[in-house]
Design an enzyme around this catalytic site. Structure first.
Site, PDB file in Angstrom:
ATOM      1  N   GLY A   8      11.621  95.055  29.615  1.00  0.00           N
ATOM      2  CA  GLY A   8      12.314  94.498  30.778  1.00  0.00           C
ATOM      3  C   GLY A   8      13.812  94.672  30.732  1.00  0.00           C
ATOM      4  O   GLY A   8      14.567  93.698  30.878  1.00  0.00           O
ATOM      5  N   SER A 135      11.455  79.768  25.975  1.00  0.00           N
ATOM      6  CA  SER A 135      12.297  78.844  26.734  1.00  0.00           C
ATOM      7  C   SER A 135      12.064  77.442  26.204  1.00  0.00           C
ATOM      8  O   SER A 135      10.924  77.052  25.920  1.00  0.00           O
ATOM      9  CB  SER A 135      11.958  78.880  28.218  1.00  0.00           C
ATOM     10  OG  SER A 135      12.677  77.873  28.911  1.00  0.00           O
ATOM     11  N   TYR A 150       5.472  78.005  34.578  1.00  0.00           N
ATOM     12  CA  TYR A 150       6.416  78.648  33.669  1.00  0.00           C
ATOM     13  C   TYR A 150       6.442  77.916  32.327  1.00  0.00           C
ATOM     14  O   TYR A 150       6.355  78.537  31.258  1.00  0.00           O
ATOM     15  CB  TYR A 150       7.798  78.666  34.294  1.00  0.00           C
ATOM     16  CG  TYR A 150       8.862  79.291  33.426  1.00  0.00           C
ATOM     17  CD1 TYR A 150       8.978  80.668  33.324  1.00  0.00           C
ATOM     18  CD2 TYR A 150       9.773  78.497  32.713  1.00  0.00           C
ATOM     19  CE1 TYR A 150       9.956  81.256  32.533  1.00  0.00           C
ATOM     20  CE2 TYR A 150      10.749  79.067  31.926  1.00  0.00           C
ATOM     21  CZ  TYR A 150      10.841  80.447  31.836  1.00  0.00           C
ATOM     22  OH  TYR A 150      11.809  81.016  31.037  1.00  0.00           O
ATOM     23  N   LYS A 154       5.244  79.486  28.625  1.00  0.00           N
ATOM     24  CA  LYS A 154       6.150  79.614  27.491  1.00  0.00           C
ATOM     25  C   LYS A 154       5.670  78.800  26.286  1.00  0.00           C
ATOM     26  O   LYS A 154       5.843  79.216  25.133  1.00  0.00           O
ATOM     27  CB  LYS A 154       7.563  79.200  27.898  1.00  0.00           C
ATOM     28  CG  LYS A 154       8.237  80.173  28.859  1.00  0.00           C
ATOM     29  CD  LYS A 154       8.364  81.569  28.266  1.00  0.00           C
ATOM     30  CE  LYS A 154       9.195  82.489  29.139  1.00  0.00           C
ATOM     31  NZ  LYS A 154       9.343  83.841  28.534  1.00  0.00           N
TER      32      LYS A 154
END
Length: 228
Positions: A8, A135, A150, A154
């Site tokens: 990415g 995160s 999300y 994580k």
């Protein structure tokens, strides 16, 4: 000089981390979902041969396998950076379940698929390190529930990395999760409190000092250990 794979690199932390590694002299293989999305700041490195770019979608096992076949030689550093924030509706009381599944596919299954695909190259390194950008939002020590898809993805990625650390310990391969901070990127937003360059430099410094004693742990971008 190390050889690093960063997934990415089209924007955000992946883009900046690739730039930091390149400018200090490392060889970098960067992945992009679309080869038409090469950032201008990395184009010179690519044209000079210091950066190799490979098309790869972490949702797609065939794409990952093809990318792994395109990389020759040992890989010293693998950074699982590619990720998504998840769907607009991601409350425990109002969930876009298809969006939740996609978030898990990218943020949790993606890193594991990538590690498995590149294990032959990692095993050829004398000091292989696997770093997944996590995160603190996924830490189970926080009870917050916003962006739960999300957060859950994580948290699951942290457990996957811990499991990889256990299974790869006999081979001397380090695996950790790293919280990059709340960074001013497209995902973090303009109101975030950390410049992307500062985060990337901190992550690069952490990578340099990782040892087997650190494997299976969760750190922030400054190298401080965080609770899972």
């Amino acid at each position: 000089m190390a050889t690093a794979i960063v997934t990415g690199v089209g924007r955000g932390i992946g883009h900046e981390l690739a730039r930091v590694l390149l400018e200090r002299g490392d060889r970098v293989v960067g992945t992009l979902r679309s080869m038409g999305a090469i950032p201008p700041a990395l184009r010179d490195h690519a044209e000079a041969g210091r950066l190799s770019l490979v098309a790869m979608d972490v949702r797609d096992p065939a794409s990952i396998a093809a990318a792994a076949r395109a990389v020759d030689g040992p890989v010293d550093i693998l950074v699982n950076n590619a990720g998504v924030i998840g769907p607009e509706r991601q409350s425990t009381l109002d969930m876009d379940f298809d969006g939740f599944l996609d978030t898990l596919a990218v943020n949790t299954l993606g890193p594991l698929r990538v590690v498995q695909a590149f294990l032959p190259q990692l095993r050829r390194s004398a000091s292989a390190r696997i770093v997944t950008i996590g995160s603190r939002m996924g830490s189970l020590s926080y009870a917050k529930s916003d962006r739960i898809a999300y957060r859950a993805s994580k948290a699951a990625a942290n457990k996957v990395m811990q499991g990889l650390a256990t299974d790869l310990a006999p081979e001397g391969i380090v695996a950790v999760s790293v919280h990059p901070g709340w960074v001013r990127t497209d995902m973090g937003g303009a109101g975030a409190d950390l410049d992307v360059g500062e985060s990337a430099r901190g992550i690069a410094a952490l990578i340099d000092r990782l040892s087997m004693a650190d494997s299976g742990l969760f750190f922030d971008w400054q190298g401080e250990r965080l609770p899972f």
